[in-house]
Design a protein around this motif. Sequence first.
Motif, PDB file in Angstrom:
ATOM      1  N   ASP A   1       0.812  -1.221   0.000  1.00  0.00           N
ATOM      2  CA  ASP A   1       0.000   0.000   0.000  1.00  0.00           C
ATOM      3  C   ASP A   1       0.842   1.266   0.000  1.00  0.00           C
ATOM      4  O   ASP A   1       0.298   2.363  -0.177  1.00  0.00           O
ATOM      5  CB  ASP A   1      -0.923   0.016   1.222  1.00  0.00           C
ATOM      6  CG  ASP A   1      -2.007  -1.054   1.148  1.00  0.00           C
ATOM      7  OD1 ASP A   1      -2.304  -1.493   0.024  1.00  0.00           O
ATOM      8  OD2 ASP A   1      -2.535  -1.437   2.199  1.00  0.00           O
ATOM      9  N   ILE A   2       2.148   1.145   0.207  1.00  0.00           N
ATOM     10  CA  ILE A   2       3.004   2.332   0.286  1.00  0.00           C
ATOM     11  C   ILE A   2       3.488   2.712  -1.110  1.00  0.00           C
ATOM     12  O   ILE A   2       4.105   1.905  -1.800  1.00  0.00           O
ATOM     13  CB  ILE A   2       4.182   2.096   1.244  1.00  0.00           C
ATOM     14  CG1 ILE A   2       3.650   1.920   2.675  1.00  0.00           C
ATOM     15  CG2 ILE A   2       5.179   3.250   1.178  1.00  0.00           C
ATOM     16  CD1 ILE A   2       4.720   1.685   3.717  1.00  0.00           C
ATOM     17  N   MET A   3       3.212   3.946  -1.483  1.00  0.00           N
ATOM     18  CA  MET A   3       3.537   4.446  -2.811  1.00  0.00           C
ATOM     19  C   MET A   3       4.797   5.321  -2.734  1.00  0.00           C
ATOM     20  O   MET A   3       5.393   5.494  -1.685  1.00  0.00           O
ATOM     21  CB  MET A   3       2.362   5.238  -3.373  1.00  0.00           C
ATOM     22  CG  MET A   3       1.013   4.518  -3.265  1.00  0.00           C
ATOM     23  SD  MET A   3       0.938   2.960  -4.199  1.00  0.00           S
ATOM     24  CE  MET A   3       0.765   3.621  -5.857  1.00  0.00           C
ATOM     25  N   GLY A   4       5.168   5.892  -3.880  1.00  0.00           N
ATOM     26  CA  GLY A   4       6.297   6.800  -3.939  1.00  0.00           C
ATOM     27  C   GLY A   4       7.401   6.327  -4.847  1.00  0.00           C
ATOM     28  O   GLY A   4       8.251   7.103  -5.272  1.00  0.00           O
ATOM     29  N   SER A   5       7.419   5.042  -5.153  1.00  0.00           N
ATOM     30  CA  SER A   5       8.423   4.431  -6.017  1.00  0.00           C
ATOM     31  C   SER A   5       7.744   3.363  -6.851  1.00  0.00           C
ATOM     32  O   SER A   5       6.590   3.008  -6.601  1.00  0.00           O
ATOM     33  CB  SER A   5       9.543   3.828  -5.158  1.00  0.00           C
ATOM     34  OG  SER A   5      10.418   3.014  -5.929  1.00  0.00           O
ATOM     35  N   ASP A   6       8.465   2.826  -7.850  1.00  0.00           N
ATOM     36  CA  ASP A   6       7.923   1.672  -8.565  1.00  0.00           C
ATOM     37  C   ASP A   6       8.077   0.391  -7.757  1.00  0.00           C
ATOM     38  O   ASP A   6       7.530  -0.652  -8.131  1.00  0.00           O
ATOM     39  CB  ASP A   6       8.555   1.523  -9.955  1.00  0.00           C
ATOM     40  CG  ASP A   6      10.070   1.552  -9.948  1.00  0.00           C
ATOM     41  OD1 ASP A   6      10.681   1.894  -8.910  1.00  0.00           O
ATOM     42  OD2 ASP A   6      10.677   1.241 -10.998  1.00  0.00           O
ATOM     43  N   HIS A   7       8.814   0.455  -6.655  1.00  0.00           N
ATOM     44  CA  HIS A   7       8.900  -0.631  -5.671  1.00  0.00           C
ATOM     45  C   HIS A   7       8.127  -0.220  -4.421  1.00  0.00           C
ATOM     46  O   HIS A   7       7.981   0.973  -4.132  1.00  0.00           O
ATOM     47  CB  HIS A   7      10.348  -0.874  -5.242  1.00  0.00           C
ATOM     48  CG  HIS A   7      11.260  -1.338  -6.334  1.00  0.00           C
ATOM     49  ND1 HIS A   7      11.771  -2.622  -6.378  1.00  0.00           N
ATOM     50  CD2 HIS A   7      11.782  -0.685  -7.395  1.00  0.00           C
ATOM     51  CE1 HIS A   7      12.575  -2.734  -7.427  1.00  0.00           C
ATOM     52  NE2 HIS A   7      12.592  -1.575  -8.061  1.00  0.00           N
ATOM     53  N   CYS A   8       7.676  -1.195  -3.657  1.00  0.00           N
ATOM     54  CA  CYS A   8       7.159  -0.909  -2.322  1.00  0.00           C
ATOM     55  C   CYS A   8       8.164  -1.424  -1.285  1.00  0.00           C
ATOM     56  O   CYS A   8       9.013  -2.264  -1.603  1.00  0.00           O
ATOM     57  CB  CYS A   8       5.789  -1.546  -2.110  1.00  0.00           C
ATOM     58  SG  CYS A   8       5.801  -3.346  -1.918  1.00  0.00           S
ATOM     59  N   PRO A   9       8.095  -0.930  -0.067  1.00  0.00           N
ATOM     60  CA  PRO A   9       8.999  -1.436   0.966  1.00  0.00           C
ATOM     61  C   PRO A   9       8.673  -2.875   1.349  1.00  0.00           C
ATOM     62  O   PRO A   9       7.532  -3.338   1.217  1.00  0.00           O
ATOM     63  CB  PRO A   9       8.742  -0.501   2.162  1.00  0.00           C
ATOM     64  CG  PRO A   9       8.013   0.678   1.604  1.00  0.00           C
ATOM     65  CD  PRO A   9       7.247   0.161   0.425  1.00  0.00           C
ATOM     66  N   VAL A  10       9.693  -3.577   1.818  1.00  0.00           N
ATOM     67  CA  VAL A  10       9.507  -4.878   2.436  1.00  0.00           C
ATOM     68  C   VAL A  10      10.017  -4.786   3.870  1.00  0.00           C
ATOM     69  O   VAL A  10      10.891  -3.970   4.179  1.00  0.00           O
ATOM     70  CB  VAL A  10      10.216  -6.012   1.654  1.00  0.00           C
ATOM     71  CG1 VAL A  10       9.581  -6.176   0.288  1.00  0.00           C
ATOM     72  CG2 VAL A  10      11.702  -5.761   1.523  1.00  0.00           C
ATOM     73  N   GLU A  11       9.458  -5.623   4.732  1.00  0.00           N
ATOM     74  CA  GLU A  11       9.697  -5.492   6.167  1.00  0.00           C
ATOM     75  C   GLU A  11      10.051  -6.841   6.783  1.00  0.00           C
ATOM     76  O   GLU A  11       9.500  -7.877   6.384  1.00  0.00           O
ATOM     77  CB  GLU A  11       8.443  -4.930   6.843  1.00  0.00           C
ATOM     78  CG  GLU A  11       8.503  -4.800   8.347  1.00  0.00           C
ATOM     79  CD  GLU A  11       7.226  -4.227   8.941  1.00  0.00           C
ATOM     80  OE1 GLU A  11       6.807  -4.677  10.013  1.00  0.00           O
ATOM     81  OE2 GLU A  11       6.625  -3.315   8.304  1.00  0.00           O
ATOM     82  N   LEU A  12      10.927  -6.817   7.756  1.00  0.00           N
ATOM     83  CA  LEU A  12      11.249  -7.988   8.566  1.00  0.00           C
ATOM     84  C   LEU A  12      11.077  -7.607  10.023  1.00  0.00           C
ATOM     85  O   LEU A  12      11.589  -6.569  10.471  1.00  0.00           O
ATOM     86  CB  LEU A  12      12.681  -8.455   8.318  1.00  0.00           C
ATOM     87  CG  LEU A  12      13.078  -9.786   8.953  1.00  0.00           C
ATOM     88  CD1 LEU A  12      12.334 -10.953   8.285  1.00  0.00           C
ATOM     89  CD2 LEU A  12      14.587 -10.004   8.867  1.00  0.00           C
ATOM     90  N   VAL A  13      10.334  -8.425  10.762  1.00  0.00           N
ATOM     91  CA  VAL A  13      10.110  -8.205  12.196  1.00  0.00           C
ATOM     92  C   VAL A  13      10.870  -9.306  12.944  1.00  0.00           C
ATOM     93  O   VAL A  13      10.727 -10.495  12.626  1.00  0.00           O
ATOM     94  CB  VAL A  13       8.624  -8.247  12.551  1.00  0.00           C
ATOM     95  CG1 VAL A  13       8.424  -7.992  14.037  1.00  0.00           C
ATOM     96  CG2 VAL A  13       7.845  -7.225  11.716  1.00  0.00           C
ATOM     97  N   THR A  14      11.672  -8.897  13.922  1.00  0.00           N
ATOM     98  CA  THR A  14      12.518  -9.857  14.638  1.00  0.00           C
ATOM     99  C   THR A  14      12.400  -9.703  16.146  1.00  0.00           C
ATOM    100  O   THR A  14      11.887  -8.697  16.656  1.00  0.00           O
ATOM    101  CB  THR A  14      14.001  -9.656  14.265  1.00  0.00           C
ATOM    102  OG1 THR A  14      14.476  -8.442  14.853  1.00  0.00           O
ATOM    103  CG2 THR A  14      14.204  -9.620  12.754  1.00  0.00           C
ATOM    104  N   LYS A  15      12.901 -10.688  16.846  1.00  0.00           N
ATOM    105  CA  LYS A  15      13.149 -10.543  18.267  1.00  0.00           C
ATOM    106  C   LYS A  15      14.271  -9.515  18.462  1.00  0.00           C
ATOM    107  O   LYS A  15      14.908  -9.085  17.510  1.00  0.00           O
ATOM    108  CB  LYS A  15      13.554 -11.896  18.864  1.00  0.00           C
ATOM    109  CG  LYS A  15      12.506 -12.972  18.724  1.00  0.00           C
ATOM    110  CD  LYS A  15      13.020 -14.303  19.254  1.00  0.00           C
ATOM    111  CE  LYS A  15      11.993 -15.410  19.043  1.00  0.00           C
ATOM    112  NZ  LYS A  15      12.515 -16.739  19.477  1.00  0.00           N
ATOM    113  N   ASP A  16      14.529  -9.156  19.708  1.00  0.00           N
ATOM    114  CA  ASP A  16      15.586  -8.183  19.976  1.00  0.00           C
ATOM    115  C   ASP A  16      16.924  -8.687  19.421  1.00  0.00           C
ATOM    116  O   ASP A  16      17.331  -9.817  19.687  1.00  0.00           O
ATOM    117  CB  ASP A  16      15.721  -7.940  21.476  1.00  0.00           C
ATOM    118  CG  ASP A  16      14.612  -7.054  22.014  1.00  0.00           C
ATOM    119  OD1 ASP A  16      13.882  -6.462  21.194  1.00  0.00           O
ATOM    120  OD2 ASP A  16      14.477  -6.956  23.242  1.00  0.00           O
ATOM    121  N   LEU A  17      17.566  -7.809  18.663  1.00  0.00           N
ATOM    122  CA  LEU A  17      18.858  -8.138  18.054  1.00  0.00           C
ATOM    123  C   LEU A  17      20.015  -7.444  18.766  1.00  0.00           C
ATOM    124  O   LEU A  17      21.166  -7.842  18.608  1.00  0.00           O
ATOM    125  CB  LEU A  17      18.871  -7.718  16.582  1.00  0.00           C
ATOM    126  CG  LEU A  17      17.859  -8.428  15.680  1.00  0.00           C
ATOM    127  CD1 LEU A  17      17.809  -7.747  14.307  1.00  0.00           C
ATOM    128  CD2 LEU A  17      18.219  -9.892  15.516  1.00  0.00           C
TER     129      LEU A  17
END
Length: 252
Positions: free
Chosen positions: A235-251
């Motif tokens: 849903d995030i616009m602004g580029s021809d790509h959208c962001p991708v996300e990684l959620v982790t435990k505390d690093l």
Amino acid sequence: MKLISWNVNGLRAVLKKDFMTIFNELDADWFCLQETKMQAGQVELDLPGYHQYFNYAERKGYSGTAIFTKHEPLNVTYGMGVPEHDTEGRIITLEYPNFYLMTVYTPNSGGELKRLDYRQQWDKDFLAYTNQLAAKKPLVYCGDLNVAHQEIDLKNDKTNHHNAGFTDEERADFTKQLDSGFIDTFRNLYPDTVTYSWWSYRFHARANNAGWRIDYFVSSRDFKPYIQDAKILTDIMGSDHCPVELVTKDLI
């Protein structure tokens, strides 16, 4: 903790398209960019609480990567130590006590696959570099890898077979990367989910969701216990790509 990767297709351009609002709302621990298309001094970003690292291409207005992070690393490395590859600003690696984090913008094979031979040499050298790091401590890398690995990863697999990003050679090289001890974090969690991260600006591709999944978080297998979720933020616009996300435990 939250890690974001986004090919912004020009940082100066996306700054005019509400980038700072998106950046602040995502509130990531690490925000990794590819294709910044800028040189030193062309942008001054006010990012309180973040350390900023840039790798610029020698060629103006081309390639380039950046990482903005709340967590100061032990060490920062630019490139992979191979002069043939390190003039285009494509890699930044941050070292932390327990892991490495890398942003990478993999070369495109280009029209008529003019750069496929170079791309395959890059893939070979990149595999050696990532294996070298992963032998020391867990590694997670993210970015625009310019390859849709499987048929599920693009809308029109049959008509794009042998096109840049979906050649047998590029797909086989990514398979070699995974087979050497890495995981595609999104596909590992969601083996059957159809979603994309890049759409051509032509033919209303994004409106028709005729896209490709070419933006990834890839990790060494010993990083897997840290992983909680992987997302593609379509849903995030602004580029021809959208962001991708990684959620982790505390690093940290």
